[in-house]
Design a protein around this motif. Sequence first.
Motif, PDB file in Angstrom:
ATOM      1  N   LEU A   1     -12.611  -6.746   8.579  1.00 48.26           N
ATOM      2  CA  LEU A   1     -13.114  -6.136   7.346  1.00 48.26           C
ATOM      3  C   LEU A   1     -12.711  -4.676   7.231  1.00 48.26           C
ATOM      4  N   LEU A   2     -12.455  -4.012   8.354  1.00 50.48           N
ATOM      5  CA  LEU A   2     -12.010  -2.617   8.317  1.00 50.48           C
ATOM      6  C   LEU A   2     -10.536  -2.470   8.649  1.00 50.48           C
ATOM      7  N   LEU A   3     -10.051  -3.213   9.639  1.00 57.30           N
ATOM      8  CA  LEU A   3      -8.670  -3.012  10.052  1.00 57.30           C
ATOM      9  C   LEU A   3      -7.665  -3.458   8.995  1.00 57.30           C
ATOM     10  N   VAL A   4      -7.969  -4.484   8.224  1.00 56.97           N
ATOM     11  CA  VAL A   4      -7.045  -4.900   7.163  1.00 56.97           C
ATOM     12  C   VAL A   4      -6.910  -3.815   6.086  1.00 56.97           C
ATOM     13  N   PRO A   5      -8.024  -3.293   5.516  1.00 59.79           N
ATOM     14  CA  PRO A   5      -7.859  -2.187   4.559  1.00 59.79           C
ATOM     15  C   PRO A   5      -7.204  -0.949   5.161  1.00 59.79           C
ATOM     16  N   ILE A   6      -7.550  -0.606   6.421  1.00 63.35           N
ATOM     17  CA  ILE A   6      -6.939   0.567   7.057  1.00 63.35           C
ATOM     18  C   ILE A   6      -5.423   0.357   7.192  1.00 63.35           C
ATOM     19  N   ALA A   7      -5.027  -0.824   7.659  1.00 61.46           N
ATOM     20  CA  ALA A   7      -3.603  -1.097   7.852  1.00 61.46           C
ATOM     21  C   ALA A   7      -2.858  -1.070   6.526  1.00 61.46           C
ATOM     22  N   PHE A   8      -3.429  -1.654   5.486  1.00 58.51           N
ATOM     23  CA  PHE A   8      -2.744  -1.672   4.199  1.00 58.51           C
ATOM     24  C   PHE A   8      -2.668  -0.266   3.612  1.00 58.51           C
ATOM     25  N   GLY A   9      -3.723   0.529   3.819  1.00 58.56           N
ATOM     26  CA  GLY A   9      -3.677   1.923   3.382  1.00 58.56           C
ATOM     27  C   GLY A   9      -2.590   2.694   4.103  1.00 58.56           C
ATOM     28  N   ALA A  10      -2.419   2.417   5.417  1.00 58.81           N
ATOM     29  CA  ALA A  10      -1.367   3.079   6.188  1.00 58.81           C
ATOM     30  C   ALA A  10       0.011   2.686   5.684  1.00 58.81           C
ATOM     31  N   LEU A  11       0.166   1.434   5.266  1.00 54.59           N
ATOM     32  CA  LEU A  11       1.440   0.995   4.692  1.00 54.59           C
ATOM     33  C   LEU A  11       1.750   1.781   3.422  1.00 54.59           C
ATOM     34  N   LEU A  12       0.758   1.927   2.555  1.00 54.53           N
ATOM     35  CA  LEU A  12       0.954   2.681   1.314  1.00 54.53           C
ATOM     36  C   LEU A  12       1.269   4.147   1.605  1.00 54.53           C
ATOM     37  N   ALA A  13       0.657   4.689   2.657  1.00 51.50           N
ATOM     38  CA  ALA A  13       0.866   6.106   2.983  1.00 51.50           C
ATOM     39  C   ALA A  13       2.293   6.393   3.407  1.00 51.50           C
ATOM     40  N   ASN A  14       3.000   5.375   3.896  1.00 52.34           N
ATOM     41  CA  ASN A  14       4.355   5.575   4.395  1.00 52.34           C
ATOM     42  C   ASN A  14       5.404   4.949   3.487  1.00 52.34           C
ATOM     43  N   LEU A  15       5.074   4.862   2.214  1.00 56.91           N
ATOM     44  CA  LEU A  15       5.996   4.494   1.150  1.00 56.91           C
ATOM     45  C   LEU A  15       5.995   5.617   0.128  1.00 56.91           C
ATOM     46  N   PRO A  16       7.015   5.694  -0.743  1.00 56.49           N
ATOM     47  CA  PRO A  16       6.971   6.708  -1.807  1.00 56.49           C
ATOM     48  C   PRO A  16       5.640   6.643  -2.544  1.00 56.49           C
ATOM     49  N   SER A  17       4.927   7.757  -2.584  1.00 54.79           N
ATOM     50  CA  SER A  17       3.503   7.721  -2.953  1.00 54.79           C
ATOM     51  C   SER A  17       3.197   8.322  -4.316  1.00 54.79           C
ATOM     52  N   GLU A  18       4.196   8.445  -5.186  1.00 56.88           N
ATOM     53  CA  GLU A  18       3.936   8.993  -6.503  1.00 56.88           C
ATOM     54  C   GLU A  18       2.913   8.127  -7.230  1.00 56.88           C
ATOM     55  N   GLY A  19       1.846   8.753  -7.693  1.00 50.44           N
ATOM     56  CA  GLY A  19       0.797   8.017  -8.385  1.00 50.44           C
ATOM     57  C   GLY A  19      -0.242   7.412  -7.471  1.00 50.44           C
ATOM     58  N   MET A  20      -0.094   7.620  -6.153  1.00 59.15           N
ATOM     59  CA  MET A  20      -1.056   7.038  -5.211  1.00 59.15           C
ATOM     60  C   MET A  20      -1.925   8.106  -4.558  1.00 59.15           C
ATOM     61  N   ILE A  21      -1.299   9.094  -3.884  1.00 61.65           N
ATOM     62  CA  ILE A  21      -2.104  10.078  -3.155  1.00 61.65           C
ATOM     63  C   ILE A  21      -1.795  11.511  -3.560  1.00 61.65           C
ATOM     64  N   ASN A  22      -0.911  11.694  -4.555  1.00 57.25           N
ATOM     65  CA  ASN A  22      -0.592  13.063  -4.960  1.00 57.25           C
ATOM     66  C   ASN A  22      -1.805  13.737  -5.589  1.00 57.25           C
ATOM     67  N   LYS A  23      -1.965  15.027  -5.326  1.00 54.83           N
ATOM     68  CA  LYS A  23      -3.089  15.784  -5.860  1.00 54.83           C
ATOM     69  C   LYS A  23      -2.774  16.270  -7.270  1.00 54.83           C
ATOM     70  N   PRO A  24      -3.792  16.453  -8.100  1.00 59.50           N
ATOM     71  CA  PRO A  24      -3.549  17.059  -9.408  1.00 59.50           C
ATOM     72  C   PRO A  24      -3.270  18.549  -9.243  1.00 59.50           C
ATOM     73  N   ALA A  25      -2.512  19.119 -10.184  1.00 61.46           N
ATOM     74  CA  ALA A  25      -2.251  20.548 -10.132  1.00 61.46           C
ATOM     75  C   ALA A  25      -3.546  21.314 -10.360  1.00 61.46           C
ATOM     76  N   GLY A  26      -3.578  22.537  -9.858  1.00 60.09           N
ATOM     77  CA  GLY A  26      -4.768  23.365 -10.012  1.00 60.09           C
ATOM     78  C   GLY A  26      -4.625  24.635  -9.206  1.00 60.09           C
ATOM     79  N   GLU A  27      -5.754  25.214  -8.845  1.00 58.15           N
ATOM     80  CA  GLU A  27      -5.725  26.466  -8.115  1.00 58.15           C
ATOM     81  C   GLU A  27      -5.498  26.230  -6.624  1.00 58.15           C
TER      82      GLU A  27
END
Length: 482
Positions: free
Chosen positions: A20-46
């Motif tokens: 229940l935890l390792l599957v979401p963690i593993a899939f999140g790690a997969l997403l983290a190591n792919l081009p991440s535009e629109g996934m984890i980029n921060k919004p502009a600001g100060e």
Amino acid sequence: MWGVVGVLLYLAVRHNFEPLLLVPIAFGALLANLPSEGMINKPAGELVSPVNGTVVAVNADEQRNVILPHVPIERVGHLTKFSDEADLVNLFEEENAIQNLDERTLMAVIRPDRGDPELLQKRIAVPFNGTTIEISPEDYLVWADASGNISRLYVGAGEKVNKGQPLLRVYSDHTGGLYHYISLGILLELFPPLIFLGVGALTDFGPLIANPRTLLLGAAAQFGVFATFIGAILLGFSPQAAGAIGIIGGADGPTSIFLANALAPDLLAPIAVAAYSYMALVPLIQPPIMTALTTKKERKIRMKSLRKVSKLEKLLFALIVTVFCILLVPPAAPLIGMLLLGNFLRECGVTERLSKAAQNELINVVTIFLGTSVGITMTGERFLRGETLKILALGVIAFGVATAAGVLMAKFMNLFSKNKINPLIGSAGVSAVPMAARVSQVVGQKYDPGNFLLMHAMGPNVAGVIGTALVAGYFISVLAQH
């Protein structure tokens, strides 16, 4: 990192290790190591100062573009992490070399007001924005964290700044990525307390109330936390990082995440993976320690049946423990408060719908987001380093010491007790509910098939949940850098 993802998915799917935890963690790690535009980029600001200090240099002009790479690169903020002066010079030369591509992301250098006086006096010449500046190993680098145009510059070189003070503003008409917002559940410390709400709704505190002395077994298991804390410091970790690593010994994933976010956010991913991986390995780690520290006679001890605990006792327990624990360790309030709220919903008898929602829909939804938010931090630069191996090794030690401490405490209590405790239930003092209690039951029945230890083991098991939350609150109160 794709190999790490494969291993985690294999353990979860093939061997049913905390899926229940390792599957979401593993899939999140997969997403983290792919081009991440629109996934984890921060919004502009100060962009703000990380410390009280003086601006050494600024690498920004109004209207200049800042373009971050599609796959984020882990940047080092505090320069004391650089042991080699040449590596530090190379960092600045690399940043300088791409200036014609408008991808310069180093915005400013800040010299802290406080630090090692000797290091603050040391000067290293580095290239910076077409010129040369002198920095010290105590300085902080401020990197851009979003693409856009610099719309306003607030400070210049030589000016004093306070921690959190804006340095410049970046403008963009693009919003942040999906998981930038979902991950705020960890950064704002929302997800772990919500998980505790569900755990409280799922947990029966009756065995602990019926046999209060098992509280000592849950407390004894916290020795694993403090032993690992000391070991982490000896291995070179800071006190904050050591506290976050030590809590792995409590065998409580949400608490590990909660404390890591508060004390050592850069170690969140390896700490979470270690905590949940070793929780899944409790049936493999604990039995050899339990049998090594007990005799056959001790393993066959049959404990007296627990008395029936009334509804009033359970309700008063939830209220009294909430008040006592929060007054004792205020930083533990989010975890303790939600744990006992969930338990009160379970036991009061008039909020069945709320109790079931906490036990099912709420905890399931939060678990998905919690796991993937942890995984999304597992970039190669952050995870594949020597510190990760040290954390994994310390995690094993933490579980082993916690298990041994609980068993030995039970043996010690038997020296002064007429009603003997089966030492096997001492291993359940770690807060992996109810897995650790089931291990006590399985090992006990291996030597006496007619011996039923599960309900007895649930006493120290739930005591361990409370104990680990209190230790986490203690570490925050003592070690957090306000």
